[in-house]
Each structure stands twice: as structure tokens, then as C-alpha cells.
Design a protein around this motif. Structure first.
Motif, PDB file in Angstrom:
ATOM      1  N   THR A 101      -4.135  17.502  18.225  1.00  0.00           N
ATOM      2  CA  THR A 101      -3.623  16.544  17.381  1.00  0.00           C
ATOM      3  C   THR A 101      -3.319  17.136  15.619  1.00  0.00           C
ATOM      4  OG1 THR A 101      -5.123  14.886  18.551  1.00  0.00           O
ATOM      5  CG2 THR A 101      -4.823  14.347  16.282  1.00  0.00           C
ATOM      6  N   ALA A 102      -4.281  18.020  15.669  1.00  0.00           N
ATOM      7  CA  ALA A 102      -4.109  18.800  14.160  1.00  0.00           C
ATOM      8  C   ALA A 102      -2.766  19.219  13.907  1.00  0.00           C
ATOM      9  CB  ALA A 102      -5.131  19.714  14.070  1.00  0.00           C
ATOM     10  N   VAL A 103      -2.447  20.065  15.128  1.00  0.00           N
ATOM     11  CA  VAL A 103      -1.336  20.929  15.105  1.00  0.00           C
ATOM     12  C   VAL A 103       0.018  19.943  15.127  1.00  0.00           C
ATOM     13  CG1 VAL A 103       0.323  22.210  16.651  1.00  0.00           C
ATOM     14  CG2 VAL A 103      -2.063  22.905  16.215  1.00  0.00           C
ATOM     15  N   ARG A 104       0.074  18.765  15.696  1.00  0.00           N
ATOM     16  CA  ARG A 104       0.921  17.696  15.724  1.00  0.00           C
ATOM     17  C   ARG A 104       1.041  17.072  14.583  1.00  0.00           C
ATOM     18  NH1 ARG A 104      -0.474  14.698  21.351  1.00  0.00           N
ATOM     19  NH2 ARG A 104       0.943  16.060  22.665  1.00  0.00           N
ATOM     20  N   ARG A 105       0.045  16.828  13.855  1.00  0.00           N
ATOM     21  CA  ARG A 105      -0.223  16.411  12.611  1.00  0.00           C
ATOM     22  C   ARG A 105       0.569  17.166  11.584  1.00  0.00           C
ATOM     23  NH1 ARG A 105      -5.422  14.569  12.774  1.00  0.00           N
ATOM     24  NH2 ARG A 105      -6.234  16.300  11.433  1.00  0.00           N
ATOM     25  N   PHE A 106       0.320  18.443  11.465  1.00  0.00           N
ATOM     26  CA  PHE A 106       0.905  19.640  10.957  1.00  0.00           C
ATOM     27  C   PHE A 106       2.583  19.563  10.917  1.00  0.00           C
ATOM     28  CE2 PHE A 106       2.815  23.873  10.825  1.00  0.00           C
ATOM     29  CZ  PHE A 106       2.899  24.120   9.528  1.00  0.00           C
ATOM     30  N   ILE A 107       2.947  19.683  12.296  1.00  0.00           N
ATOM     31  CA  ILE A 107       4.366  19.687  12.619  1.00  0.00           C
ATOM     32  C   ILE A 107       5.002  18.542  11.903  1.00  0.00           C
ATOM     33  CG2 ILE A 107       6.180  19.551  14.432  1.00  0.00           C
ATOM     34  CD1 ILE A 107       4.185  21.680  15.831  1.00  0.00           C
ATOM     35  N   ALA A 149       7.516  27.612   6.903  1.00  0.00           N
ATOM     36  CA  ALA A 149       6.669  26.827   8.075  1.00  0.00           C
ATOM     37  C   ALA A 149       5.620  27.587   8.203  1.00  0.00           C
ATOM     38  CB  ALA A 149       7.481  26.826   9.215  1.00  0.00           C
ATOM     39  N   ARG A 150       5.537  28.923   8.355  1.00  0.00           N
ATOM     40  CA  ARG A 150       4.218  29.620   8.698  1.00  0.00           C
ATOM     41  C   ARG A 150       3.157  29.591   7.561  1.00  0.00           C
ATOM     42  NH1 ARG A 150       6.515  34.827  12.001  1.00  0.00           N
ATOM     43  NH2 ARG A 150       6.524  33.522  14.041  1.00  0.00           N
ATOM     44  N   SER A 151       3.661  29.779   6.317  1.00  0.00           N
ATOM     45  CA  SER A 151       2.827  29.675   4.936  1.00  0.00           C
ATOM     46  C   SER A 151       2.311  28.347   4.680  1.00  0.00           C
ATOM     47  CB  SER A 151       3.863  29.985   3.852  1.00  0.00           C
ATOM     48  OG  SER A 151       2.995  29.929   2.560  1.00  0.00           O
ATOM     49  N   TYR A 156      -2.170  24.374   5.496  1.00  0.00           N
ATOM     50  CA  TYR A 156      -2.746  23.212   6.008  1.00  0.00           C
ATOM     51  C   TYR A 156      -3.957  23.605   6.993  1.00  0.00           C
ATOM     52  CZ  TYR A 156      -2.978  19.420   9.357  1.00  0.00           C
ATOM     53  OH  TYR A 156      -3.547  18.445  10.006  1.00  0.00           O
ATOM     54  N   LEU A 157      -4.142  24.756   7.583  1.00  0.00           N
ATOM     55  CA  LEU A 157      -5.263  25.261   8.258  1.00  0.00           C
ATOM     56  C   LEU A 157      -6.639  25.411   7.300  1.00  0.00           C
ATOM     57  CD1 LEU A 157      -3.876  27.423  11.105  1.00  0.00           C
ATOM     58  CD2 LEU A 157      -4.790  25.171  11.170  1.00  0.00           C
ATOM     59  N   GLU A 158      -6.299  25.953   6.036  1.00  0.00           N
ATOM     60  CA  GLU A 158      -7.152  26.253   5.079  1.00  0.00           C
ATOM     61  C   GLU A 158      -7.812  24.764   4.684  1.00  0.00           C
ATOM     62  OE1 GLU A 158      -5.353  28.739   2.377  1.00  0.00           O
ATOM     63  OE2 GLU A 158      -5.557  30.430   3.521  1.00  0.00           O
ATOM     64  N   GLU A 159      -6.765  23.807   4.451  1.00  0.00           N
ATOM     65  CA  GLU A 159      -7.202  22.669   3.822  1.00  0.00           C
ATOM     66  C   GLU A 159      -8.138  21.901   5.041  1.00  0.00           C
ATOM     67  OE1 GLU A 159      -4.452  18.616   3.924  1.00  0.00           O
ATOM     68  OE2 GLU A 159      -3.595  20.383   2.278  1.00  0.00           O
ATOM     69  N   GLU A 163     -12.098  20.645   4.842  1.00  0.00           N
ATOM     70  CA  GLU A 163     -12.402  19.224   5.085  1.00  0.00           C
ATOM     71  C   GLU A 163     -13.506  19.264   5.980  1.00  0.00           C
ATOM     72  OE1 GLU A 163      -9.130  16.870   5.804  1.00  0.00           O
ATOM     73  OE2 GLU A 163      -8.191  17.004   4.225  1.00  0.00           O
ATOM     74  N   ALA A 164     -13.416  20.207   6.939  1.00  0.00           N
ATOM     75  CA  ALA A 164     -14.339  20.286   8.145  1.00  0.00           C
ATOM     76  C   ALA A 164     -15.917  21.014   7.325  1.00  0.00           C
ATOM     77  CB  ALA A 164     -14.008  21.187   8.937  1.00  0.00           C
TER      78      ALA A 164
END
Length: 183
Positions: A101-107, A149-151, A156-159, A163-164
Motif C-alpha cells: 500500500t505504501a509503494v502504491r501511494r508513493f507511485i 523518481a528514485r530520489s 518518501y521512505l524517510e518520511e 512517521e512510524a
């Protein structure tokens, strides 16, 4: 007529493809892919040059690409298959669903031009050159869009990671693989 020349080359091309691929079915697939690529790129063939050499080069490149892609897939499958036992661990399934779900949100957040390049290269396994041909963009533009996109994904992953970590600790309450409440 060029079509007749291509048809006349098929027996030679099939022998070459069988030799490269090592089997009749794979050789036939390679011949078909070669013909498709040649027909799609006829404007790139220079009249007066050898059509057979050009088509052999296409077949060779397609074969090498398939080998490279196969090795990449084999490495990925080896990692997937390295788990000693597949289980129906509910917690693991939930984590996987959350990650998907997180990957889909990112994309979905990516600009369209970056999304297309990322999906073609990272999901479909296309080469930069293939993506360049598909999109009509120079390879350098494909490379820079994938880099952006990778950057963005790293950010996004750091964000998401920040949050986690709701308790303020750098590991989000996990110490030595256990949650604070002892799980």
C-alpha cells in the motif's frame, strides 16, 4: 522489396537464433522478436548496408538482453526462494500489505513522466534504451527521470519512517528486535 529480403533471411536467422537460444522454441521466439524489432525500426537500417548483419545484431542484442534479464530474475527468485519455509504468518502478511500500500501511494504521488519511466524499468524490467524507444525520449532524459523518481522514493521512505517513529526514539520503540512491551 525489403519484405522479400527479410523473408529470404529467415532460414539463416532461425539457424543463428537456435544456436544462440539453445532450443527450437526459444529460437523461434528470438526470430519473432528480431523480426518485430527490425520491422519497427526499418528507418534505422541504412540502405546499401547488409540487412543480414543488421538483423543478426538485433537477434544477438535481444538474446543478450534476455540472458541478462534472466540472470536478474534468477537472483531475485533465489532471494525469494531462500526463505526456509513459507507460512501463513498473519503479522507478516499484514506487514507485506502495508508495504504494498505504501509503494502504491508513493507511485501515485509521482509526476506522470517519472511514474512511466519507473514502472517500465523497475516493474516491467525494460532497459533504458527500450524505455527511450517506447517513450520517444533520449536515454539521458530517461536516466534523469528515473533518478528523480528514485530520489523521491528515498525521501518518501524517510518520511514514512519518521512517521512510524511515534515514540520519538530512532528505532520506533524497537530494541534488539522486540517491541517495548516485550513482544
Amino acid at each position: 522489396m525489403l519484405r522479400d529480403e527479410i523473408v529470404a533471411l529467415l532460414p539463416q536467422l532461425r539457424r543463428f537464433a537456435y544456436g544462440l537460444a539453445g532450443s527450437v522454441p526459444d529460437g523461434d521466439d528470438l526470430v519473432q522478436a528480431t523480426c518485430e524489432r527490425a520491422i519497427a525500426n526499418l528507418e534505422k537500417w541504412e540502405k546499401g548496408t547488409r540487412l543480414d548483419s543488421w538483423m543478426y545484431r538485433i537477434a544477438q542484442n535481444l538474446h543478450f538482453n534476455a540472458l541478462r534479464d534472466g540472470k536478474t530474475r534468477a537472483r531475485h527468485l533465489a532471494v525469494i526462494g531462500s526463505e526456509s519455509q513459507w507460512s501463513l504468518d498473519g503479522e507478516k502478511q499484514q506487514e507485506d500489505r502495508f508495504a504494498l500500500t505504501a509503494v502504491r501511494r508513493f507511485i501515485d504521488r509521482l509526476p506522470e513522466e517519472q511514474r512511466i519511466v519507473l514502472l517500465l524499468i523497475c516493474v516491467e524490467g525494460r532497459s533504458y534504451r527500450e524505455v527511450s524507444q517506447i517513450t520517444g525520449l533520449p536515454v539521458g532524459t530517461v536516466t534523469s527521470r528515473l533518478g528523480r523518481a528514485r530520489s523521491a522514493m528515498r525521501g518518501y521512505l524517510e518520511e514514512e519512517g519518521a512517521e512510524a517513529n511515534t515514540d520519538g526514539s530512532p528505532d520506533g520503540g524497537i530494541e534488539n528486535g522486540k517491541m517495548e512491551n516485550g513482544r
